[in-house]
Enzyme design. Sequence first.
Site: not given
Ligand code: GLV
Length: 343
Positions: A248, A277, A295
Amino acid sequence: MTMPAANPASQPAILVARAIPPQVLARLQQYFQVQDNQDDVQWSATELAQQLQGKQGLLATGSERIDAALLAACPQLRMVANMAVGFNNFDVPAMTAAGVLGSNAPDVLTQTTADFGFALLMATARRITEGEHYLRRGQWQRWRYDMLVGAEVHGSTLGIIGMGRIGQAIARRAAHGFGMRVLYHNRSRLPAEVEEQCAAHYTSKVDLLRQADHVMLVLPYTAENHHCIAAPELALMQPTATLVNIARGGIVDDAALAQALRQGQIAAAGLDVFEGEPQVHPDLLALSNVVLTPHIASATMPTRIAMAQLAADNLHAVLVAGQEPLTPVNQADPVARARRWAG
Ligand code: GLV
């Protein structure tokens, strides 16, 4: 979802906050009165609360913040299913206090995300995007022995911080596929048999940062983990080391990372997640020794369908079958839950 569809008039109402795979939406429509957002409109917090009026359930993604203000504005809301394994968009204590259940989407994305972590590690250590840009700019004139030389991956030492399901899947790839020595750091040490399956050795964070050729971050974002990799931690790493973050944004201090990369304190970074982000720190954008992706670690269609389906199954379990969530993240306060569910 295996239960027969209820009478449409008595079907619970839910909101699907973002576009989801159409086959999962179609299944939800068998059991719920669904308000969808297949146009993928980005709502403000106020608009989300407006859209949620009268809804008992919400299928959220990691982008919608579920906090005390939203819960107070949506007294009929009982259940929020996140289509993500991370749930730092949930204020879990506020949900628990308000009697609202939450679920996340673990397991279904583990292998896909581990694949991506490895891809990003390879791209970073072996300078793949830098090489591609060099080629596309027309700079490749001839072979040279030290052109775009990178760091070894096979046989090197990988340090994994955060050894949940995804961390373990990465460790297995590293140890069994690439002959790497695997070190890990985690809030709690894993049972000996799991360490053995992953061929992973528990170390302190400091020792891991000092020893690893490559550091992979796979830990959840919590207040305690905010900037857990910042200037002091980067200073412990080797100048030849790479850092990969598939966890994250906010776990890494992006400004400090850009400075460490600029000063050659570490060699390179592979980043799939960013503080704030989709904005990316401008200093990172200016560097060639970073690989940046938007991401997408869980982004394969089978996995995205499975994540949406698990979120749908969680809503079904609670709002149709009257059971507990399949993959809960809290246990709602019973008094608040009874009050909210009666209302
Ligand atoms: C993606 O970042 C998730 O947490 O599934």
